[in-house]
Write an enzyme that holds these catalytic residues in place. Sequence first.
Site, PDB file in Angstrom:
ATOM      1  N   CYS A  79       8.259  74.548  38.900  1.00  0.00           N
ATOM      2  CA  CYS A  79       7.256  75.556  38.532  1.00  0.00           C
ATOM      3  C   CYS A  79       6.177  74.916  37.663  1.00  0.00           C
ATOM      4  O   CYS A  79       6.382  73.887  37.036  1.00  0.00           O
ATOM      5  CB  CYS A  79       7.907  76.683  37.753  1.00  0.00           C
ATOM      6  SG  CYS A  79       9.300  77.403  38.606  1.00  0.00           S
ATOM      7  N   ARG A  93       3.308  69.968  42.241  1.00  0.00           N
ATOM      8  CA  ARG A  93       4.705  70.118  41.816  1.00  0.00           C
ATOM      9  C   ARG A  93       5.519  70.888  42.852  1.00  0.00           C
ATOM     10  O   ARG A  93       6.739  70.969  42.736  1.00  0.00           O
ATOM     11  CB  ARG A  93       4.755  70.838  40.470  1.00  0.00           C
ATOM     12  CG  ARG A  93       4.024  70.116  39.349  1.00  0.00           C
ATOM     13  CD  ARG A  93       3.756  71.022  38.173  1.00  0.00           C
ATOM     14  NE  ARG A  93       4.975  71.266  37.427  1.00  0.00           N
ATOM     15  CZ  ARG A  93       5.381  70.529  36.380  1.00  0.00           C
ATOM     16  NH1 ARG A  93       4.656  69.505  35.998  1.00  0.00           N
ATOM     17  NH2 ARG A  93       6.487  70.795  35.744  1.00  0.00           N
ATOM     18  N   TRP A  96       8.478  77.786  41.918  1.00  0.00           N
ATOM     19  CA  TRP A  96       9.340  77.103  42.909  1.00  0.00           C
ATOM     20  C   TRP A  96      10.689  77.784  42.753  1.00  0.00           C
ATOM     21  O   TRP A  96      11.373  77.613  41.749  1.00  0.00           O
ATOM     22  CB  TRP A  96       9.420  75.614  42.575  1.00  0.00           C
ATOM     23  CG  TRP A  96      10.137  74.783  43.585  1.00  0.00           C
ATOM     24  CD1 TRP A  96       9.687  74.396  44.814  1.00  0.00           C
ATOM     25  CD2 TRP A  96      11.445  74.208  43.449  1.00  0.00           C
ATOM     26  NE1 TRP A  96      10.620  73.627  45.446  1.00  0.00           N
ATOM     27  CE2 TRP A  96      11.716  73.492  44.636  1.00  0.00           C
ATOM     28  CE3 TRP A  96      12.407  74.215  42.455  1.00  0.00           C
ATOM     29  CZ2 TRP A  96      12.894  72.802  44.852  1.00  0.00           C
ATOM     30  CZ3 TRP A  96      13.590  73.520  42.661  1.00  0.00           C
ATOM     31  CH2 TRP A  96      13.840  72.839  43.849  1.00  0.00           C
ATOM     32  N   ASN A 110       9.292  78.073  33.193  1.00  0.00           N
ATOM     33  CA  ASN A 110       9.709  76.965  34.059  1.00  0.00           C
ATOM     34  C   ASN A 110      11.091  76.541  33.594  1.00  0.00           C
ATOM     35  O   ASN A 110      11.312  76.334  32.412  1.00  0.00           O
ATOM     36  CB  ASN A 110       8.729  75.792  33.928  1.00  0.00           C
ATOM     37  CG  ASN A 110       9.145  74.627  34.814  1.00  0.00           C
ATOM     38  OD1 ASN A 110       9.972  74.789  35.708  1.00  0.00           O
ATOM     39  ND2 ASN A 110       8.590  73.466  34.550  1.00  0.00           N
ATOM     40  N   GLY A 111      12.038  76.445  34.508  1.00  0.00           N
ATOM     41  CA  GLY A 111      13.377  76.009  34.135  1.00  0.00           C
ATOM     42  C   GLY A 111      14.404  77.052  34.551  1.00  0.00           C
ATOM     43  O   GLY A 111      14.161  77.861  35.442  1.00  0.00           O
ATOM     44  N   GLU A 117      15.176  53.399  51.119  1.00  0.00           N
ATOM     45  CA  GLU A 117      13.926  54.029  50.701  1.00  0.00           C
ATOM     46  C   GLU A 117      13.075  54.407  51.909  1.00  0.00           C
ATOM     47  O   GLU A 117      12.463  55.470  51.967  1.00  0.00           O
ATOM     48  CB  GLU A 117      13.163  53.102  49.763  1.00  0.00           C
ATOM     49  CG  GLU A 117      11.709  53.460  49.501  1.00  0.00           C
ATOM     50  CD  GLU A 117      11.493  54.825  48.853  1.00  0.00           C
ATOM     51  OE1 GLU A 117      12.488  55.487  48.474  1.00  0.00           O
ATOM     52  OE2 GLU A 117      10.324  55.234  48.747  1.00  0.00           O
ATOM     53  N   LYS A 169      11.731  58.118  52.593  1.00  0.00           N
ATOM     54  CA  LYS A 169      10.286  58.391  52.763  1.00  0.00           C
ATOM     55  C   LYS A 169      10.041  59.158  54.050  1.00  0.00           C
ATOM     56  O   LYS A 169       9.312  60.131  54.108  1.00  0.00           O
ATOM     57  CB  LYS A 169       9.498  57.083  52.804  1.00  0.00           C
ATOM     58  CG  LYS A 169       9.184  56.465  51.470  1.00  0.00           C
ATOM     59  CD  LYS A 169       7.978  57.014  50.763  1.00  0.00           C
ATOM     60  CE  LYS A 169       8.213  57.917  49.596  1.00  0.00           C
ATOM     61  NZ  LYS A 169       9.344  57.797  48.772  1.00  0.00           N
ATOM     62  N   GLU A 198      11.634  62.802  54.053  1.00  0.00           N
ATOM     63  CA  GLU A 198      11.128  63.792  53.083  1.00  0.00           C
ATOM     64  C   GLU A 198       9.727  64.283  53.438  1.00  0.00           C
ATOM     65  O   GLU A 198       9.345  65.374  53.023  1.00  0.00           O
ATOM     66  CB  GLU A 198      11.159  63.259  51.661  1.00  0.00           C
ATOM     67  CG  GLU A 198      10.173  62.174  51.337  1.00  0.00           C
ATOM     68  CD  GLU A 198      10.178  61.818  49.850  1.00  0.00           C
ATOM     69  OE1 GLU A 198      10.380  62.715  49.006  1.00  0.00           O
ATOM     70  OE2 GLU A 198      10.004  60.644  49.539  1.00  0.00           O
ATOM     71  N   HIS A 202      30.341  48.906  61.890  1.00  0.00           N
ATOM     72  CA  HIS A 202      31.453  49.707  61.338  1.00  0.00           C
ATOM     73  C   HIS A 202      31.234  51.193  61.544  1.00  0.00           C
ATOM     74  O   HIS A 202      31.806  52.010  60.823  1.00  0.00           O
ATOM     75  CB  HIS A 202      31.623  49.377  59.851  1.00  0.00           C
ATOM     76  CG  HIS A 202      31.951  47.946  59.600  1.00  0.00           C
ATOM     77  ND1 HIS A 202      33.160  47.378  59.941  1.00  0.00           N
ATOM     78  CD2 HIS A 202      31.190  46.947  59.097  1.00  0.00           C
ATOM     79  CE1 HIS A 202      33.144  46.103  59.627  1.00  0.00           C
ATOM     80  NE2 HIS A 202      31.962  45.803  59.110  1.00  0.00           N
ATOM     81  N   LYS A 222       7.823  67.734  42.928  1.00  0.00           N
ATOM     82  CA  LYS A 222       7.493  66.394  42.438  1.00  0.00           C
ATOM     83  C   LYS A 222       8.431  65.980  41.326  1.00  0.00           C
ATOM     84  O   LYS A 222       8.804  64.824  41.220  1.00  0.00           O
ATOM     85  CB  LYS A 222       6.052  66.362  41.932  1.00  0.00           C
ATOM     86  CG  LYS A 222       5.591  65.001  41.435  1.00  0.00           C
ATOM     87  CD  LYS A 222       5.638  63.960  42.535  1.00  0.00           C
ATOM     88  CE  LYS A 222       5.236  62.582  42.040  1.00  0.00           C
ATOM     89  NZ  LYS A 222       5.457  61.545  43.075  1.00  0.00           N
TER      90      LYS A 222
HETATM   91  C1  AGP Z   1      10.630  60.273  46.041  1.00  0.00           C
HETATM   92  O1  AGP Z   1       9.712  60.120  47.127  1.00  0.00           O
HETATM   93  C2  AGP Z   1      11.065  61.689  45.834  1.00  0.00           C
HETATM   94  N1  AGP Z   1       9.954  62.528  45.571  1.00  0.00           N
HETATM   95  C3  AGP Z   1      12.211  61.841  44.856  1.00  0.00           C
HETATM   96  O2  AGP Z   1      13.332  61.191  45.431  1.00  0.00           O
HETATM   97  C4  AGP Z   1      12.000  61.260  43.441  1.00  0.00           C
HETATM   98  O3  AGP Z   1      11.955  59.858  43.505  1.00  0.00           O
HETATM   99  C5  AGP Z   1      13.195  61.670  42.567  1.00  0.00           C
HETATM  100  O4  AGP Z   1      13.230  63.071  42.503  1.00  0.00           O
HETATM  101  C6  AGP Z   1      13.133  61.083  41.143  1.00  0.00           C
HETATM  102  O5  AGP Z   1      12.004  61.572  40.487  1.00  0.00           O
HETATM  103  P1  AGP Z   1      11.549  60.826  39.120  1.00  0.00           P
HETATM  104  O6  AGP Z   1      11.195  59.417  39.512  1.00  0.00           O
HETATM  105  O7  AGP Z   1      10.382  61.610  38.619  1.00  0.00           O
HETATM  106  O8  AGP Z   1      12.720  60.855  38.186  1.00  0.00           O
END
Ligand code: AGP
Length: 606
Positions: free
Chosen positions: A2, A27, A74, A98-99, A479, A483, A486, A502, A601
């Site tokens: 949020c 966000r 959110w 927020n939270g 990674e 990428k 997501e 395996h 984010k």
């Molecule tokens: C990465 O592309 C993602 N958005 C997500 O995995 C992110 O890296 C993860 O939530 C950690 O966030 P931070 O680096 O702000 O702690």
Amino acid sequence: MCGIVGILSTEPVALDLVDALRRLEYRGYDSAGIATVENGHLGRRRAEGKLRNLESRLASEPLNGHIGIGHTRWATHGRPIERNAHPHMTPRVSVVHNGIIENFRELREELTAAGHVFETETDTETVVHLITDQMDKGAGPIDAVKSALKRLHGAFALAIIFAGEDNLMMAARLGSPLVVGHGEGRMFLGSDAIALAPFTDTVTYLEEGDFAVLRNDGVEIFDRDENPAQRVPIKSQANALLVDKGNHRHFMAKEIHEQPEVISHTLAHYLDMAEGRIHLPDIGIDLSSVPRVTISACGTAYYAGLVAKYWIERYARVPVEIDIASELRYREAPLPQGGLAIFVSQSGETADTLATLRYCKEQGQRIAAVVNVRTSTIARESDVVLPTLAGPEIGVASTKAFTCQLTALACFTLALGRARGTIDEATERTLVKELMEVPRQIADQLFDETQYEHLAHLLAKSNDVLYLGRGISFPLAMEGALKLKEISYLHAEGYAAGELKHGPIALIDEKVPVIIVAPRDGLFEKTISNMQEVAARGGQIVMISNALDDDVGCPLTAHIRMPDAHDFTNPIIYAVPIQLIAYHTAVQMGTDVDQPRNLAKSVTVE
Ligand code: AGP
């Protein structure tokens, strides 16, 4: 997560509130709303979906008022519908949050029994009724908020306005970030400094447990014991320019292209470029005697930590324990006295990472944080901050922050190795020189992206994509899969290439593209064997490598050619093709590249 904004002014604030909320879109959110105080009365407008829907609502039903709060939601508790959108309110109080309020059910039962009527499924509405309840019993607005805060358990940031009060806003922070902005005759609140960038660059970050009383000529801040607290205003790093896309279609594209520049900035922080030596600022930790390093993070930041494990063990000869934060915090792993725990986080606010940091601190570890936001909670609770100078990263998918994390961790590895005598001066100079070439080597890759556009057509037609890598390329394979999944929503998995036989090899057929991260290093020949196993089963191979086609001996669907570089710097350089593969595939698929569905984010809740 949020986003919260608040403005106290002598002019109407509704449109500025929406403008500030627009800078928090990155966000991730599914509804938005604002509330103001006009002629002593609280007014509110909310809308599901994107901010343009709220703007339409305001165009047809304007809100005046010189004090107001706003929110992008959110959904955590309650469906993403207008009724659950913030601000929440009674005729006396309006709140954005927020939270998570963890004890909201028992509070709701208590308040319902006291005659309060709830309209929503949210935990936030509990806060509104808790404050109203206190005011109904005769408390003034400030005392009512202080009493309510004592009852709340959980992680939250709050902004609160009151009927009949056109020059009073309250804020509280426990676990979710909140920043006060100082303007000329105006005061602001925001979840981060980016939201306030168009209005002010002078900001004060609230600390854990702080609450604040804002009026349009200033702010009083109190700590969790209700004592006046001195929090020093600073000049924020964010500014209005930094949150524009420039000439790129998406923030993610802009941030991929910023990597040469921001990696250079990060290197400059850790290297004596003139001397060609590492120059780690004094971190107050005797690196020569660290018995073990523990690394913890989430998502992409975790993969940066995983690369660092290979570096630290190989070059500094220190054993490294690494785990994702959501596991390490509950595993009760025995940690050696005097150990060093490194936390990697772009936002510096990720709840799991922060909780694990606090666990490791309780276990007697020295705490270092590799963060992009130096004023973040994780930064402020660490003994040492190793900053990444990536600048604000707006795209939800982390790109420039990842390569800056790798850069900072590479520099830290050199400092650790020098402190322990496992890296001699000649090796240090060699590796520093290699690092200083990385920005150019990345820039060279960004001139022509047509091969990625072509590859995207293939991947966009796939249902499953496999990424493989060996050794220090294994985290890059993980990674790359993250990428892709997501931002394109395609199913992708990253695997250690040696694991193929395996199990995962059962997945291989002509419909499953296999992307192999394969620099020509000491493990290249073994990776070739894996490629041939894939080819023998009709798999489509995309090779990312500085090797030549002839080196491979099997047909390739695509070969992304990489520059010859040192094993030490390959992980940073090979991050770029896996980012571009994901980006162009997502563009091809028409997904929301900068704000992918369901993602945020910064995940500031567990
Ligand atoms: C990465 O592309 C993602 N958005 C997500 O995995 C992110 O890296 C993860 O939530 C950690 O966030 P931070 O680096 O702000 O702690």
